[in-house]
Write a protein that holds these residues in place. Structure first.
Motif, PDB file in Angstrom:
ATOM      1  N   GLN A  12     -10.635  17.076  12.436  1.00  0.00           N
ATOM      2  CA  GLN A  12     -10.161  15.325  13.076  1.00  0.00           C
ATOM      3  C   GLN A  12      -9.033  15.910  13.175  1.00  0.00           C
ATOM      4  O   GLN A  12      -8.251  14.480  14.712  1.00  0.00           O
ATOM      5  CB  GLN A  12     -10.302  14.431  12.338  1.00  0.00           C
ATOM      6  CG  GLN A  12     -12.100  13.375  12.343  1.00  0.00           C
ATOM      7  CD  GLN A  12     -13.246  14.708  11.795  1.00  0.00           C
ATOM      8  OE1 GLN A  12     -12.908  15.288  10.540  1.00  0.00           O
ATOM      9  NE2 GLN A  12     -14.136  13.425  11.457  1.00  0.00           N
ATOM     10  N   GLY A  13      -7.614  16.505  13.076  1.00  0.00           N
ATOM     11  CA  GLY A  13      -6.551  16.107  12.756  1.00  0.00           C
ATOM     12  C   GLY A  13      -6.198  15.817  11.994  1.00  0.00           C
ATOM     13  O   GLY A  13      -6.266  15.749  10.946  1.00  0.00           O
ATOM     14  N   THR A  14      -5.352  14.607  12.499  1.00  0.00           N
ATOM     15  CA  THR A  14      -4.361  14.338  10.891  1.00  0.00           C
ATOM     16  C   THR A  14      -5.183  13.030  10.859  1.00  0.00           C
ATOM     17  O   THR A  14      -5.622  12.008  12.413  1.00  0.00           O
ATOM     18  CB  THR A  14      -3.064  14.043  11.748  1.00  0.00           C
ATOM     19  OG1 THR A  14      -2.637  14.928  11.778  1.00  0.00           O
ATOM     20  CG2 THR A  14      -2.199  13.332  10.430  1.00  0.00           C
ATOM     21  N   VAL A  15      -4.846  12.039   9.405  1.00  0.00           N
ATOM     22  CA  VAL A  15      -6.668  11.498   9.568  1.00  0.00           C
ATOM     23  C   VAL A  15      -5.753  10.294   8.434  1.00  0.00           C
ATOM     24  O   VAL A  15      -4.443  10.676   8.182  1.00  0.00           O
ATOM     25  CB  VAL A  15      -7.660  11.632   8.852  1.00  0.00           C
ATOM     26  CG1 VAL A  15      -8.633  12.459   9.919  1.00  0.00           C
ATOM     27  CG2 VAL A  15      -7.617  12.221   7.391  1.00  0.00           C
ATOM     28  N   LEU A  16      -5.606   9.632   8.138  1.00  0.00           N
ATOM     29  CA  LEU A  16      -5.143   8.323   7.272  1.00  0.00           C
ATOM     30  C   LEU A  16      -5.482   7.666   6.410  1.00  0.00           C
ATOM     31  O   LEU A  16      -6.998   7.133   6.479  1.00  0.00           O
ATOM     32  CB  LEU A  16      -4.626   7.445   7.859  1.00  0.00           C
ATOM     33  CG  LEU A  16      -3.357   5.949   7.835  1.00  0.00           C
ATOM     34  CD1 LEU A  16      -2.215   6.897   7.302  1.00  0.00           C
ATOM     35  CD2 LEU A  16      -3.139   5.414   8.667  1.00  0.00           C
ATOM     36  N   SER A  17      -4.873   7.056   5.136  1.00  0.00           N
ATOM     37  CA  SER A  17      -6.075   6.810   4.147  1.00  0.00           C
ATOM     38  C   SER A  17      -5.085   6.264   3.076  1.00  0.00           C
ATOM     39  O   SER A  17      -3.354   6.563   3.306  1.00  0.00           O
ATOM     40  CB  SER A  17      -6.571   7.730   2.857  1.00  0.00           C
ATOM     41  OG  SER A  17      -5.890   8.268   1.859  1.00  0.00           O
ATOM     42  N   ARG A  18      -5.246   4.821   2.472  1.00  0.00           N
ATOM     43  CA  ARG A  18      -4.143   4.397   1.815  1.00  0.00           C
ATOM     44  C   ARG A  18      -5.101   3.824   0.687  1.00  0.00           C
ATOM     45  O   ARG A  18      -6.157   3.774  -0.100  1.00  0.00           O
ATOM     46  CB  ARG A  18      -4.262   2.797   2.298  1.00  0.00           C
ATOM     47  CG  ARG A  18      -5.157   1.890   2.763  1.00  0.00           C
ATOM     48  CD  ARG A  18      -4.769   0.308   3.113  1.00  0.00           C
ATOM     49  NE  ARG A  18      -5.839  -0.395   3.396  1.00  0.00           N
ATOM     50  CZ  ARG A  18      -5.833  -1.607   3.953  1.00  0.00           C
ATOM     51  NH1 ARG A  18      -4.999  -1.699   4.873  1.00  0.00           N
ATOM     52  NH2 ARG A  18      -7.380  -2.372   4.185  1.00  0.00           N
ATOM     53  N   TYR A  30       0.837  -1.322   0.365  1.00  0.00           N
ATOM     54  CA  TYR A  30      -0.166  -0.066   0.030  1.00  0.00           C
ATOM     55  C   TYR A  30       0.089   0.985  -0.332  1.00  0.00           C
ATOM     56  O   TYR A  30       2.420   1.433   0.555  1.00  0.00           O
ATOM     57  CB  TYR A  30      -1.131  -0.052   1.162  1.00  0.00           C
ATOM     58  CG  TYR A  30      -1.757  -0.904   1.443  1.00  0.00           C
ATOM     59  CD1 TYR A  30      -3.194  -1.212   0.547  1.00  0.00           C
ATOM     60  CD2 TYR A  30      -1.699  -2.523   2.167  1.00  0.00           C
ATOM     61  CE1 TYR A  30      -3.834  -2.299   0.598  1.00  0.00           C
ATOM     62  CE2 TYR A  30      -2.449  -3.293   1.940  1.00  0.00           C
ATOM     63  CZ  TYR A  30      -4.124  -3.141   1.270  1.00  0.00           C
ATOM     64  OH  TYR A  30      -4.625  -3.860   1.176  1.00  0.00           O
ATOM     65  N   ILE A  31       0.286   2.150  -0.768  1.00  0.00           N
ATOM     66  CA  ILE A  31       0.525   3.794  -0.663  1.00  0.00           C
ATOM     67  C   ILE A  31      -0.177   4.202   1.028  1.00  0.00           C
ATOM     68  O   ILE A  31      -1.590   4.292   0.809  1.00  0.00           O
ATOM     69  CB  ILE A  31       0.723   4.464  -1.564  1.00  0.00           C
ATOM     70  CG1 ILE A  31       1.768   3.963  -2.625  1.00  0.00           C
ATOM     71  CG2 ILE A  31       1.028   6.304  -1.222  1.00  0.00           C
ATOM     72  CD1 ILE A  31       1.933   4.139  -3.759  1.00  0.00           C
ATOM     73  N   TYR A  32       0.151   4.783   1.503  1.00  0.00           N
ATOM     74  CA  TYR A  32      -0.591   5.679   2.997  1.00  0.00           C
ATOM     75  C   TYR A  32      -0.543   6.966   2.542  1.00  0.00           C
ATOM     76  O   TYR A  32       0.290   7.352   2.495  1.00  0.00           O
ATOM     77  CB  TYR A  32       0.167   5.143   4.001  1.00  0.00           C
ATOM     78  CG  TYR A  32      -0.221   3.845   4.343  1.00  0.00           C
ATOM     79  CD1 TYR A  32      -1.728   3.306   4.917  1.00  0.00           C
ATOM     80  CD2 TYR A  32       0.838   2.538   3.798  1.00  0.00           C
ATOM     81  CE1 TYR A  32      -1.866   1.515   5.503  1.00  0.00           C
ATOM     82  CE2 TYR A  32       0.372   1.241   4.149  1.00  0.00           C
ATOM     83  CZ  TYR A  32      -1.130   0.655   4.739  1.00  0.00           C
ATOM     84  OH  TYR A  32      -1.303  -0.450   5.085  1.00  0.00           O
ATOM     85  N   LEU A  33      -1.449   7.736   2.965  1.00  0.00           N
ATOM     86  CA  LEU A  33      -1.430   9.392   2.879  1.00  0.00           C
ATOM     87  C   LEU A  33      -2.023   9.491   3.876  1.00  0.00           C
ATOM     88  O   LEU A  33      -3.104   8.905   4.542  1.00  0.00           O
ATOM     89  CB  LEU A  33      -2.418   9.457   1.895  1.00  0.00           C
ATOM     90  CG  LEU A  33      -1.822   9.048  -0.446  1.00  0.00           C
ATOM     91  CD1 LEU A  33      -3.076   9.782  -0.398  1.00  0.00           C
ATOM     92  CD2 LEU A  33      -0.483   9.699  -0.046  1.00  0.00           C
ATOM     93  N   TYR A  34      -1.509  10.701   4.693  1.00  0.00           N
ATOM     94  CA  TYR A  34      -1.986  11.162   5.733  1.00  0.00           C
ATOM     95  C   TYR A  34      -1.888  12.519   5.352  1.00  0.00           C
ATOM     96  O   TYR A  34      -2.034  12.999   4.298  1.00  0.00           O
ATOM     97  CB  TYR A  34      -0.545  11.679   7.119  1.00  0.00           C
ATOM     98  CG  TYR A  34      -0.568  10.021   7.611  1.00  0.00           C
ATOM     99  CD1 TYR A  34      -0.407   9.869   8.968  1.00  0.00           C
ATOM    100  CD2 TYR A  34       0.735   9.145   6.856  1.00  0.00           C
ATOM    101  CE1 TYR A  34       0.401   9.246  10.118  1.00  0.00           C
ATOM    102  CE2 TYR A  34       1.108   8.495   7.475  1.00  0.00           C
ATOM    103  CZ  TYR A  34       1.128   8.191   8.771  1.00  0.00           C
ATOM    104  OH  TYR A  34       1.515   7.204   9.121  1.00  0.00           O
ATOM    105  N   GLY A  35      -3.343  13.234   6.433  1.00  0.00           N
ATOM    106  CA  GLY A  35      -4.716  13.964   6.013  1.00  0.00           C
ATOM    107  C   GLY A  35      -4.200  14.808   6.830  1.00  0.00           C
ATOM    108  O   GLY A  35      -4.312  14.369   8.263  1.00  0.00           O
ATOM    109  N   SER A  36      -3.871  16.315   6.349  1.00  0.00           N
ATOM    110  CA  SER A  36      -4.700  17.156   7.278  1.00  0.00           C
ATOM    111  C   SER A  36      -6.451  17.791   7.084  1.00  0.00           C
ATOM    112  O   SER A  36      -6.451  17.650   6.400  1.00  0.00           O
ATOM    113  CB  SER A  36      -3.766  18.502   7.069  1.00  0.00           C
ATOM    114  OG  SER A  36      -3.998  19.447   8.184  1.00  0.00           O
ATOM    115  N   SER A  37      -6.921  17.503   8.798  1.00  0.00           N
ATOM    116  CA  SER A  37      -7.895  17.384   8.780  1.00  0.00           C
ATOM    117  C   SER A  37      -8.765  19.064   9.761  1.00  0.00           C
ATOM    118  O   SER A  37      -8.313  18.153  10.639  1.00  0.00           O
ATOM    119  CB  SER A  37      -9.254  16.601   9.547  1.00  0.00           C
ATOM    120  OG  SER A  37     -10.444  17.000   9.607  1.00  0.00           O
ATOM    121  N   THR A  38      -8.915  20.003   9.624  1.00  0.00           N
ATOM    122  CA  THR A  38      -9.151  21.050  10.408  1.00  0.00           C
ATOM    123  C   THR A  38     -10.325  21.076  11.507  1.00  0.00           C
ATOM    124  O   THR A  38     -10.172  20.885  12.496  1.00  0.00           O
ATOM    125  CB  THR A  38     -10.254  21.850   9.840  1.00  0.00           C
ATOM    126  OG1 THR A  38     -11.211  22.185   8.961  1.00  0.00           O
ATOM    127  CG2 THR A  38      -9.574  22.777   8.207  1.00  0.00           C
TER     128      THR A  38
END
Length: 108
Positions: A30-36, A20-28
């Motif tokens: 929730q904080g920092t979130v994760l996808s793949r 997998y390639i994991y992407l960290y996201g910046s959410s106003t």
């Protein structure tokens, strides 16, 4: 990137393992979130195949496919606060993923 908007940006950090390639996201909200993405899906631009670390129908965290823009509140916070840029690496001695980020102060 799909599912990015003014409250959610999937460009905070990227890491890849064997599958997998994991992407960290910046959410106003929730904080920092994760996808793949599966590596093949990512390299073939199959953006709708993105999965999110989110609350499932049993009210537990799991990898789920859905429209993250519409269901942003389902995303699970992996780091607080929201981090707009970070580095991620696997630390073999700790047997854990490690994130590194820093705050910059801008003076004028």
């Amino acid at each position: 990137m799909s599912y990015s908007n003014e409250q959610l940006n999937w460009a905070s950090g990227v890491v890849m393992d064997q599958k997998y390639i994991y992407l960290y996201g910046s959410s106003t909200t929730q904080g920092t979130v994760l996808s793949r993405f599966a590596i093949d899906d990512f390299t073939q631009n199959k953006w709708t195949y993105q999965q999110f670390w989110a609350i499932n129908s049993d009210n537990r965290p799991d990898w789920i496919s859905f429209n993250a823009t519409a269901k942003q509140n389902s995303l699970v916070t992996v780091l607080k606060p929201s981090i707009s840029e970070l580095s991620v690496t696997y630390h073999s001695y700790l047997n854990a993923w490690v994130t590194i980020n820093s705050k910059f102060m801008h003076c004028m």
